[in-house]
Design an enzyme around this catalytic site. Structure first.
Site, short mmCIF file in Angstrom:
data_model
loop_
_atom_site.label_atom_id
_atom_site.label_comp_id
_atom_site.label_asym_id
_atom_site.label_seq_id
_atom_site.Cartn_x
_atom_site.Cartn_y
_atom_site.Cartn_z
N GLY A 68 1.21 -2.04 4.08
CA GLY A 68 1.70 -0.67 3.93
C GLY A 68 2.88 -0.41 4.84
N SER A 69 2.58 -0.16 6.12
CA SER A 69 3.64 0.22 7.05
C SER A 69 4.68 -0.90 7.21
CB SER A 69 3.04 0.62 8.39
OG SER A 69 2.15 -0.36 8.85
N MET A 108 -11.40 -5.84 4.87
CA MET A 108 -10.62 -4.92 5.71
C MET A 108 -10.36 -5.59 7.06
SD MET A 108 -10.14 -2.31 3.84
CE MET A 108 -9.19 -1.44 5.10
N MET A 117 -12.08 4.62 -1.07
CA MET A 117 -12.77 4.90 0.19
C MET A 117 -13.37 6.28 0.04
SD MET A 117 -9.77 3.33 2.60
CE MET A 117 -8.57 3.42 1.27
N PHE A 177 -6.62 4.82 7.80
CA PHE A 177 -5.23 5.07 8.20
C PHE A 177 -4.39 3.81 8.04
CE2 PHE A 177 -8.10 7.79 10.53
CZ PHE A 177 -7.58 9.04 10.25
N GLY A 178 -3.12 4.03 7.70
CA GLY A 178 -2.16 2.93 7.74
C GLY A 178 -1.69 2.74 9.18
N GLY A 179 -0.98 1.65 9.40
CA GLY A 179 -0.31 1.44 10.69
C GLY A 179 -1.20 0.99 11.83
N MET A 216 -8.80 8.20 -0.39
CA MET A 216 -9.65 8.62 0.74
C MET A 216 -10.12 10.06 0.51
SD MET A 216 -7.45 7.12 3.90
CE MET A 216 -6.64 5.52 3.82
N SER A 266 0.86 -1.19 0.00
CA SER A 266 0.00 0.00 0.00
C SER A 266 0.89 1.23 0.00
CB SER A 266 -0.89 0.01 1.24
OG SER A 266 -1.35 1.34 1.45
N HIS A 319 -8.20 1.15 -4.38
CA HIS A 319 -9.14 0.92 -3.27
C HIS A 319 -9.83 2.24 -2.98
CE1 HIS A 319 -9.50 -0.03 1.35
NE2 HIS A 319 -10.68 0.12 0.77
N ASP A 369 -4.58 3.63 -2.24
CA ASP A 369 -5.67 3.96 -1.31
C ASP A 369 -6.20 5.38 -1.54
OD1 ASP A 369 -5.97 1.65 0.43
OD2 ASP A 369 -3.91 2.07 1.06
N HIS A 422 -1.00 -1.25 -4.44
CA HIS A 422 -2.29 -0.97 -3.79
C HIS A 422 -2.40 0.53 -3.56
CE1 HIS A 422 -5.88 -1.98 -1.42
NE2 HIS A 422 -5.48 -1.07 -0.54
N ASP A 478 -6.60 -6.45 3.90
CA ASP A 478 -5.99 -5.11 3.96
C ASP A 478 -6.03 -4.55 5.38
OD1 ASP A 478 -5.12 -2.51 3.49
OD2 ASP A 478 -6.80 -1.97 2.16
N GLY A 479 -4.85 -4.36 5.97
CA GLY A 479 -4.75 -3.70 7.27
C GLY A 479 -4.01 -4.52 8.30
N GLY A 480 -2.88 -3.99 8.75
CA GLY A 480 -2.15 -4.64 9.84
C GLY A 480 -1.48 -5.95 9.48
C1 DX5 Z 1 -6.45 1.60 5.28
C2 DX5 Z 1 -5.89 1.27 3.91
C3 DX5 Z 1 -4.80 0.29 3.94
C4 DX5 Z 1 -3.59 0.71 4.71
C5 DX5 Z 1 -2.79 -0.49 5.07
O1 DX5 Z 1 -7.64 2.32 5.14
O2 DX5 Z 1 -6.91 0.75 3.09
O3 DX5 Z 1 -4.44 -0.10 2.63
O4 DX5 Z 1 -2.79 1.61 4.03
O5 DX5 Z 1 -1.71 -0.08 5.86
P1 DX5 Z 1 -1.06 -1.03 6.93
O6 DX5 Z 1 -0.50 -2.20 6.21
O7 DX5 Z 1 -0.02 -0.16 7.54
O8 DX5 Z 1 -2.14 -1.42 7.90
ZN ZN Z 2 -6.42 -0.21 1.13
#
Ligand code: DX5
Ligand code: ZN
Length: 232
Positions: A203-204, A139, A70, A145-147, A39, A10, A68, A37, A35, A181-183
């Site tokens: 992502g992170s 999700m 949002m 948010f990432g991280g 928003m 991401s 993606h 994102d 990926h 997607d996420g964490g």
């Molecule tokens: C959150 C995004 C994710 C996010 C993932 O809304 O859709 O794609 O960037 O980041 P990590 O891997 O850090 O959770």
């Molecule tokens: Zn995403």
């Protein structure tokens, strides 16, 4: 089940001042998919990137760009992303008043289409539109948010989604990808794969690793994600 695993960094967590380079480096390290994102500070409480950035990065990579969305509403912006070079466009069912129509719009624009499920959103949305879906995205955090930390209930939900997808694939012979997607990180990715995912956004975990000026800085993390996946 489809045992091909795809890693989708991401770019939300990339260094935006060097975005083109970041994408080239992470793909060169063995990642598969970009990926992307989007928003809007309305559907989710954050504001990121749009079609202009997608258009700008399109020439720097041959990798699949997985957009993606949002954003709410979604329909207006879909053809713009298709023109900007997106390959896959996913959206949240809550963000469209007419989900079936929006899925068709994505396909008619020339992209693969997918639905994204928030942690508390029921998979029932899939039941009458499977023919119009190429990817299901679960999700594993609340979007915005990432991280954030992986929500463990996602593992049960992945198992449920896997069952629906497998039954459909058996019946029709058509492939649907199951993305999470996420964490996601090297410690939990094997368990997530065992629960049924085949495509992994990170992502992170990826962009937070490595040494800024080393062009091979993502080799170690991508390799360790793959090694963990090989245990799944
Ligand atoms: C959150 C995004 C994710 C996010 C993932 O809304 O859709 O794609 O960037 O980041 P990590 O891997 O850090 O959770
Ligand atoms: Zn995403």
């Amino acid at each position: 089940m489809d045992k091909t695993f795809r890693i989708a960094p991401s770019i939300l967590s990339a260094n935006f001042a060097k975005l083109g380079q970041e994408i080239q480096d992470v793909i060169a390290s063995g990642a598969d998919i970009v990926h992307f994102d989007v928003m809007d500070n309305h559907y989710v409480p954050n504001l990121t990137i749009g079609p202009l950035i997608c258009e700008a990065i399109r020439p720097v990579t041959d990798a699949i760009i997985d957009v993606h969305l949002m954003v709410k509403p979604v329909d207006r912006i879909i053809p713009d992303f298709a023109k900007a070079g997106a390959n896959i466009i996913t959206f949240h069912p809550e963000a469209s008043d007419h989900i079936d129509r929006t899925l068709s719009l994505v396909r008619d624009s020339g992209c693969k289409s997918g639905l994204v499920f928030n942690p508390a959103t029921s998979l029932d949305y899939l039941d009458h539109v499977m023919d119009k879906i190429d990817m299901v995205l679960l999700m594993s955090v609340n979007p915005g948010f990432g991280g954030q930390k992986f929500i463990p209930e996602t593992l049960n939900k992945l198992t449920m989604a896997r069952k629906k997808i497998d039954a459909y694939m058996e019946k029709t012979g058509r492939t649907i990808w199951l993305e999470v997607d996420g964490g996601v990180n090297a410690n939990n990715i094997a368990e997530i794969a065992k629960a049924g995912a085949d495509t992994f956004v990170a992502g992170s975990a990826i962009f937070g690793s490595g040494n800024d000026n080393d062009p091979n800085r993502y080799d170690t993390i991508v390799k360790s994600l793959r090694e963990s996946l090989s245990k799944a």
